[in-house]
Design a protein around this motif. Structure first.
Motif, short mmCIF file in Angstrom:
data_model
loop_
_atom_site.label_atom_id
_atom_site.label_comp_id
_atom_site.label_asym_id
_atom_site.label_seq_id
_atom_site.Cartn_x
_atom_site.Cartn_y
_atom_site.Cartn_z
N PRO A 80 0.83 -1.21 0.00
CA PRO A 80 0.00 0.00 0.00
C PRO A 80 0.86 1.26 0.00
N GLU A 81 0.32 2.33 -0.54
CA GLU A 81 1.06 3.59 -0.62
C GLU A 81 1.47 4.10 0.76
N SER A 82 0.72 3.71 1.78
CA SER A 82 1.06 4.16 3.14
C SER A 82 2.45 3.72 3.57
N TYR A 83 2.98 2.67 2.95
CA TYR A 83 4.32 2.20 3.28
C TYR A 83 5.40 3.16 2.81
N ASN A 84 5.03 4.17 2.02
CA ASN A 84 5.99 5.16 1.55
C ASN A 84 5.98 6.44 2.40
N LEU A 85 5.11 6.50 3.40
CA LEU A 85 5.01 7.71 4.21
C LEU A 85 6.33 8.07 4.89
N ALA A 86 7.07 7.08 5.34
CA ALA A 86 8.30 7.36 6.08
C ALA A 86 9.29 8.19 5.28
N VAL A 87 9.28 8.05 3.97
CA VAL A 87 10.23 8.78 3.12
C VAL A 87 9.52 9.85 2.29
N SER A 88 8.41 10.36 2.80
CA SER A 88 7.60 11.32 2.05
C SER A 88 8.01 12.77 2.27
N MET A 89 9.03 13.02 3.11
CA MET A 89 9.47 14.40 3.37
C MET A 89 10.98 14.51 3.16
N SER A 90 11.41 14.21 1.94
CA SER A 90 12.84 14.25 1.63
C SER A 90 13.23 15.46 0.78
N ASP A 91 12.25 16.29 0.41
CA ASP A 91 12.51 17.46 -0.43
C ASP A 91 12.70 18.69 0.44
N LYS A 92 13.93 19.18 0.50
CA LYS A 92 14.25 20.30 1.39
C LYS A 92 13.52 21.57 0.99
N ALA A 93 13.32 21.79 -0.31
CA ALA A 93 12.64 23.00 -0.76
C ALA A 93 11.19 23.01 -0.30
N ILE A 94 10.53 21.85 -0.36
CA ILE A 94 9.14 21.77 0.11
C ILE A 94 9.07 22.01 1.61
N ILE A 95 9.99 21.41 2.36
CA ILE A 95 10.00 21.61 3.81
C ILE A 95 10.22 23.08 4.14
#
Length: 271
Positions: free
Chosen positions: A172-187
């Motif tokens: 499931p796509e939920s398994y990708n949540l852990a790596v969903s904030m890797s973009d420094k510009a977005i953060i």
């Protein structure tokens, strides 16, 4: 989720203990040291940790800040927090069950907010970051970490590849949540949107270290999240999966010890 862990997942007492005993040193211990090293204890009289999990990072924060400073360690999961409280009962820490989207503190009341690997799982990030900005004192510090892309976290990446070989359907796509904030510009944009103007984002590399690849494979297959689907539906495959994962990890990162690169984003902002 990938097998990069979430410090606030739903769990039982046994799962919380496994999480702390195995995943804690494999994934979290180096980041606790890294984050604590960025704290200026002279500026902290009240500190708040969000998504404290089983207290791996909490211990390092408590040791870094002044003995007179107050530390509140929080998590949304009661079992994880109970494990932390039991382990760190000898330290002066206040424990609270808290939702990161609704902090029960007055405006301008906290000097330091720390969160290691929790915000990826928070549904309303704008609200959560707004809450941090609200409770921080002027000049207060916000430090939080998020995982880098899965392919830069090698134990988790290899685990995902092995697990997918044994699953009939995609995870499931939920398994990708852990790596969903890797973009420094977005953060950076998310932090600017709630009022932060002084922001620093850094990609930092550390290492996942375990005495043996065999121990790593056993710990991940028996308690890791990416293998949960296999444990539930195909328990008869567990021994084979362990052997396969041990083989892959040994080939790439050594059998004894196993040392594999991992990467995260360390974000700092000042009010």
């Amino acid at each position: 989720m990938s097998d990069i862990p979430n410090s606030s997942f739903n769990c039982s007492d046994d799962e919380a203990h496994h999480y702390d005993h195995f995943l804690g040193p494999l994934y979290f211990e180096p980041w606790g040291i890294e984050v604590a090293g960025r704290i200026d204890p002279a500026t902290v009289s009240v500190a708040l940790e969000i998504a404290a999990g089983t207290g791996r990072v909490t211990r390092h924060i408590r040791k870094k800040i002044m003995p007179s400073a107050k530390l509140i360690a929080s998590d949304i999961n009661a079992d994880m927090l109970a494990e932390a409280k039991k382990k760190l009962a000898h330290l002066d820490i206040g424990w609270q069950i808290i939702d990161a989207q609704d902090l029960p503190f007055d405006d301008n009341s906290i000097d330091l907010v720390v969160c290691c690997f929790g915000y990826m799982f928070v549904p309303d990030k704008h609200k959560a970051f707004s809450e941090v900005y609200r409770v921080l004192k002027p000049g207060g510090t916000f430090i939080f970490t998020t995982w880098d892309k899965l392919e830069y976290n090698k134990v988790s990446y290899v685990s995902r590849l092995v697990a997918e070989k044994y699953l009939k359907n995609p995870l499931p796509e939920s398994y990708n949540l852990a790596v969903s904030m890797s973009d420094k510009a977005i953060i950076r944009g998310q932090l600017e949107n709630v009022g932060f103007s002084k922001i620093l984002n850094e990609t930092i590399e550390q290492f996942s270290i375990c005495p043996t690849a065999k121990e790593t494979a056993a710990g991940l297959v028996e308690g890791g999240f990416v293998f949960k689907e296999i444990r539930q539906h195909y328990p008869e495959w567990m021994d084979e999966v362990k052997i396969e994962l041990e083989k892959k990890l040994s080939e790439k990162y050594g059998a004894e010890p196993m040392i594999a690169p991992m990467s995260a984003i360390i974000n700092q902002a000042w009010k």
